[in-house]
Design a protein around this motif. Structure first.
Motif, PDB file in Angstrom:
ATOM      1  N   ILE A 258       0.834  -1.203   0.000  1.00 42.21           N
ATOM      2  CA  ILE A 258       0.000   0.000   0.000  1.00 42.21           C
ATOM      3  C   ILE A 258       0.869   1.252   0.000  1.00 42.21           C
ATOM      4  O   ILE A 258       0.625   2.211  -0.738  1.00 42.21           O
ATOM      5  N   MET A 259       1.927   1.249   0.823  1.00 40.19           N
ATOM      6  CA  MET A 259       2.823   2.397   0.882  1.00 40.19           C
ATOM      7  C   MET A 259       3.519   2.608  -0.456  1.00 40.19           C
ATOM      8  O   MET A 259       3.620   3.733  -0.958  1.00 40.19           O
ATOM      9  N   VAL A 260       4.004   1.525  -1.048  1.00 41.02           N
ATOM     10  CA  VAL A 260       4.669   1.630  -2.347  1.00 41.02           C
ATOM     11  C   VAL A 260       3.708   2.195  -3.392  1.00 41.02           C
ATOM     12  O   VAL A 260       4.063   3.092  -4.176  1.00 41.02           O
ATOM     13  N   ALA A 261       2.477   1.674  -3.409  1.00 46.77           N
ATOM     14  CA  ALA A 261       1.486   2.130  -4.391  1.00 46.77           C
ATOM     15  C   ALA A 261       1.161   3.614  -4.199  1.00 46.77           C
ATOM     16  O   ALA A 261       1.073   4.373  -5.176  1.00 46.77           O
ATOM     17  N   PHE A 262       0.973   4.030  -2.949  1.00 49.36           N
ATOM     18  CA  PHE A 262       0.670   5.430  -2.670  1.00 49.36           C
ATOM     19  C   PHE A 262       1.806   6.344  -3.118  1.00 49.36           C
ATOM     20  O   PHE A 262       1.591   7.342  -3.824  1.00 49.36           O
ATOM     21  N   ILE A 263       3.020   6.020  -2.702  1.00 47.43           N
ATOM     22  CA  ILE A 263       4.171   6.867  -2.990  1.00 47.43           C
ATOM     23  C   ILE A 263       4.400   6.972  -4.493  1.00 47.43           C
ATOM     24  O   ILE A 263       4.515   8.070  -5.058  1.00 47.43           O
ATOM     25  N   LEU A 264       4.467   5.823  -5.159  1.00 50.78           N
ATOM     26  CA  LEU A 264       4.739   5.835  -6.596  1.00 50.78           C
ATOM     27  C   LEU A 264       3.574   6.434  -7.378  1.00 50.78           C
ATOM     28  O   LEU A 264       3.776   7.097  -8.406  1.00 50.78           O
ATOM     29  N   GLY A 265       2.347   6.215  -6.897  1.00 50.02           N
ATOM     30  CA  GLY A 265       1.187   6.786  -7.564  1.00 50.02           C
ATOM     31  C   GLY A 265       1.183   8.307  -7.502  1.00 50.02           C
ATOM     32  O   GLY A 265       0.906   8.988  -8.499  1.00 50.02           O
ATOM     33  N   ILE A 266       1.494   8.854  -6.327  1.00 49.11           N
ATOM     34  CA  ILE A 266       1.537  10.318  -6.180  1.00 49.11           C
ATOM     35  C   ILE A 266       2.664  10.899  -7.020  1.00 49.11           C
ATOM     36  O   ILE A 266       2.500  11.940  -7.675  1.00 49.11           O
ATOM     37  N   LEU A 267       3.821  10.236  -7.027  1.00 51.90           N
ATOM     38  CA  LEU A 267       4.941  10.715  -7.833  1.00 51.90           C
ATOM     39  C   LEU A 267       4.603  10.677  -9.320  1.00 51.90           C
ATOM     40  O   LEU A 267       4.997  11.561 -10.087  1.00 51.90           O
ATOM     41  N   ALA A 268       3.846   9.650  -9.732  1.00 51.91           N
ATOM     42  CA  ALA A 268       3.417   9.581 -11.133  1.00 51.91           C
ATOM     43  C   ALA A 268       2.471  10.734 -11.455  1.00 51.91           C
ATOM     44  O   ALA A 268       2.552  11.344 -12.525  1.00 51.91           O
ATOM     45  N   ALA A 269       1.569  11.051 -10.511  1.00 46.88           N
ATOM     46  CA  ALA A 269       0.656  12.187 -10.721  1.00 46.88           C
ATOM     47  C   ALA A 269       1.418  13.499 -10.788  1.00 46.88           C
ATOM     48  O   ALA A 269       1.028  14.424 -11.507  1.00 46.88           O
ATOM     49  N   GLN A 270       2.533  13.589 -10.054  1.00 47.81           N
ATOM     50  CA  GLN A 270       3.372  14.789 -10.097  1.00 47.81           C
ATOM     51  C   GLN A 270       4.265  14.801 -11.340  1.00 47.81           C
ATOM     52  O   GLN A 270       4.920  15.804 -11.611  1.00 47.81           O
ATOM     53  N   LYS A 271       4.307  13.678 -12.047  1.00 44.46           N
ATOM     54  CA  LYS A 271       5.207  13.495 -13.203  1.00 44.46           C
ATOM     55  C   LYS A 271       6.672  13.554 -12.789  1.00 44.46           C
ATOM     56  O   LYS A 271       7.548  13.880 -13.586  1.00 44.46           O
ATOM     57  N   SER A 272       6.931  13.213 -11.520  1.00 38.61           N
ATOM     58  CA  SER A 272       8.301  13.209 -10.998  1.00 38.61           C
ATOM     59  C   SER A 272       8.841  11.791 -11.095  1.00 38.61           C
ATOM     60  O   SER A 272       9.023  11.085 -10.092  1.00 38.61           O
ATOM     61  N   LEU A 273       9.112  11.358 -12.318  1.00 43.51           N
ATOM     62  CA  LEU A 273       9.434   9.961 -12.560  1.00 43.51           C
ATOM     63  C   LEU A 273      10.867   9.616 -12.178  1.00 43.51           C
ATOM     64  O   LEU A 273      11.164   8.456 -11.880  1.00 43.51           O
ATOM     65  N   GLY A 274      11.774  10.599 -12.173  1.00 41.10           N
ATOM     66  CA  GLY A 274      13.129  10.335 -11.726  1.00 41.10           C
ATOM     67  C   GLY A 274      13.171   9.969 -10.258  1.00 41.10           C
ATOM     68  O   GLY A 274      13.822   8.995  -9.857  1.00 41.10           O
ATOM     69  N   THR A 275      12.443  10.731  -9.441  1.00 39.40           N
ATOM     70  CA  THR A 275      12.362  10.416  -8.013  1.00 39.40           C
ATOM     71  C   THR A 275      11.639   9.101  -7.791  1.00 39.40           C
ATOM     72  O   THR A 275      12.004   8.324  -6.895  1.00 39.40           O
ATOM     73  N   ALA A 276      10.622   8.820  -8.595  1.00 38.82           N
ATOM     74  CA  ALA A 276       9.908   7.543  -8.487  1.00 38.82           C
ATOM     75  C   ALA A 276      10.857   6.380  -8.721  1.00 38.82           C
ATOM     76  O   ALA A 276      10.782   5.350  -8.034  1.00 38.82           O
TER      77      ALA A 276
END
Length: 427
Positions: free
Chosen positions: A197-215
Motif C-alpha cells: 500500500i505504501m509503495v502504491a501510494f508513494i509511486l502513484g503520487i509521484l506519477a501524478a506529479q510526473k516526478s518519474l526520476g524520483t519515483a
C-alpha cells in the motif's frame, strides 16, 4: 586528533585554493564571510569529535566534506550569484548533522514511529501535488515563507525510517513466506499489505506529479532494501517486470517522458532543440580529456543548461578531466562502501537496516544521476548529493549522514564497553 585536524585543513585548503583560482577578489563580502563560517564549522566539528570522544567511522565525514567543498567551488564557478545560498544551506546542514550526531542518544527510538513516518511521506507528497509548482515538467517544489522547498528530499528520510522499522519487524516472514504459490513461498497479505500500500501510494503520487526520476529512486530503494534484508532473489525477479511495465505505462501517458527517451536514444536528431542539453553535456565531458581544461577555463558552465544542479558533474568532468571525474566517483564509492561497513558492524537489526538503506539510497542516486548526464540512462533531473545546488537536498543528506555516523559511533561505543567488561571479568 592531529590526523583528523590535518585532514580537515587539507580539505579546506583545497577549497580556498579553488575559490582563489576563480578570482576571489571579485566575489562578494557575504560569500567570503559564509566561507569563513563553513571553515570554522568544519574545524570546530573536528574538535567536538575529540571532546565527545567520537569512536565511529573515521573516513565517511572527511570524504563527504571533501565532496561538499568541491561542490561549493563549482557552484561558485557556475553561478556566483546563487552560491551564497548554497553556503547558507551547507552551514545549516553541517549544524544539523552535528545535532543529529550528538543530541540523539538512542537512534533506535526512531523505530517506534513506523506508521508516522509512512504517513509523513504520503502527506509531504500530497502537499506538493496540491500546492506545488511545476518545474522541468514535474510538480516537485513549493514556496514556504518565501523559501523554495522540495518535499521529495524529506520524503527520502521518512521512507528510509519507515522501511527500516517495517523490515525489522517483518523480516522473518518476508524471508520465509507463509503462502505457497507453486514452487515459491510468499508472505501473506497481512505482512506484505502495508508495504505494498505504501509503495502504491508513494509511486502513484509521484506519477501524478510526473516526478518519474524520483519515483525510480524510490522504487530502487524499496526493492534493494527488501532484497538486502531478506536475501531472496525472488523479490528482484518480481520487481524487474513491474519496473518494465510501469516504465512503459509512464512512457505512454506522459509526453515529457517520451521526449526524454527520444533524446536519450538519439540527441543528435535535434542537437539545438530537445537534444541540446545532453549534447552540450557530452561535449563538455569529452572536452575535459584526461586532466581537464583547468578550473574556470571550461565552456560547459555557460553552455550546458541547468549546469548548477542536474549537470554539475559535466562541468567537473570538463574542468578537472577524467582524473577529477574519477576522483568524485571514488569518493562517492568510499561513502557507500563505508555505509555498508557500518551496517555490518551495527549491534541491532534496526541500525543495520537503516545504515544499509542510507548506503543504497546514496549509491542509487549517484548512479542514476551520473548515468543520466553521460547518456547511459534517460535524464531524471535529481541532484547529485552534496554537490548540486539545492538547499533541501543538502539538508536531508546531512541529516542522513548524521544518522549513519550516530549508528557507527553507538556501535563502536558498545563494542568498547563490552571489551572493558570482558577484561574486568577476566581479572
Amino acid at each position: 586528533m592531529i590526523h583528523r585536524l590535518t585532514t580537515r585543513i587539507v580539505i579546506l585548503g583545497m577549497m580556498w585554493l579553488g575559490l582563489s583560482l576563480l578570482k576571489w577578489e571579485s566575489l562578494s563580502t557575504q560569500l567570503f564571510t559564509q566561507t569563513l563560517i563553513f571553515s570554522a564549522i568544519v574545524i570546530l566539528g573536528c574538535l567536538m569529535e575529540q571532546i565527545f570522544n567520537y569512536q565511529g567511522d573515521p573516513y565517511i565525514l572527511p570524504v563527504v566534506q571533501a565532496i561538499m567543498a568541491l561542490g561549493l567551488v563549482f557552484v561558485v564557478r557556475i553561478n556566483p550569484n546563487v552560491a551564497l545560498h548554497q553556503f547558507w544551506w551547507a552551514n545549516i546542514g553541517q549544524v544539523l548533522f552535528y545535532i543529529v550526531l550528538w543530541a540523539m542518544h538512542d537512534y533506535r527510538k526512531l523505530g517506534r514511529f513506523r506508521y508516522l513516518w509512512g504517513l509523513l511521506a504520503v502527506a509531504l507528497l500530497l502537499a506538493t501535488l496540491l500546492f506545488g509548482a511545476e518545474e522541468g515538467g514535474a510538480t516537485s517544489s513549493f514556496k514556504f515563507l518565501g523559501v523554495g522547498i522540495q518535499p521529495e528530499e524529506f520524503v527520502k528520510l521518512a521512507l528510509l525510517l519507515f522501511m527500516a522499522t517495517y523490515l525489522e519487524e517483518n523480516e522473518e516472514l518476508l524471508r520465509v513466506g507463509t503462502v505457497q504459490w507453486g514452487r515459491f513461498s510468499l508472505p501473506d497479505w497481512r505482512t506484505l499489505g502495508p508495504f505494498m500500500i505504501m509503495v502504491a501510494f508513494i509511486l502513484g503520487i509521484l506519477a501524478a506529479q510526473k516526478s518519474l526520476g524520483t519515483a525510480l529512486v524510490f522504487y530502487m530503494l524499496f526493492v534493494l532494501m527488501l532484497y538486502v534484508v531478506t536475501e531472496r532473489a525472488l523479490y528482484l525477479g518480481i520487481s524487474f517486470p513491474i519496473l518494465l511495465l510501469t516504465g512503459t505505462v509512464g512512457y505512454m501517458l506522459f509526453r515529457h517522458v517520451r521526449v526524454r527517451v527520444a533524446v536519450w536514444m538519439n540527441p543528435w536528431l535535434d542537437p539545438s532543440g530537445g537534444g541540446y542539453q545532453i549534447a552540450q553535456s557530452l561535449f563538455a565531458i569529452s572536452g575535459g580529456k584526461i586532466l581537464g581544461t583547468g578550473l574556470g577555463n571550461g565552456i560547459g558552465a555557460t553552455t550546458v543548461p541547468v549546469a548548477i544542479s542536474d549537470f554539475v558533474f559535466s562541468v567537473i568532468a570538463e574542468e578537472l578531466g577524467f582524473a577529477g571525474a574519477m576522483a568524485v566517483l571514488v569518493m562517492f564509492l568510499i561513502v557507500v562502501m563505508r555505509a555498508f561497513a557500518v551496517s555490518l558492524r551495527a549491534k541491532d537489526r534496526f541500525g543495520q537496516i537503516l545504515a544499509a538503506g542510507i548506503g543504497i539510497l546514496l549509491g542509487t542516486e549517484t548512479l542514476i544521476i551520473l548515468a543520466g548526464v553521460t547518456k547511459l540512462l534517460p535524464l531524471t533531473g535529481i541532484p547529485l548529493p552534496w554537490v548540486s545546488y539545492g538547499g533541501s537536498s543538502l539538508i536531508v543528506h546531512f541529516i542522513l549522514l548524521g544518522l549513519l555516523l550516530n549508528i557507527s559511533n553507538a556501535t563502536a561505543v558498545a563494542s568498547h564497553s563490552t571489551k572493558n567488561k570482558g577484561r574486568e571479568y577476566a581479572t
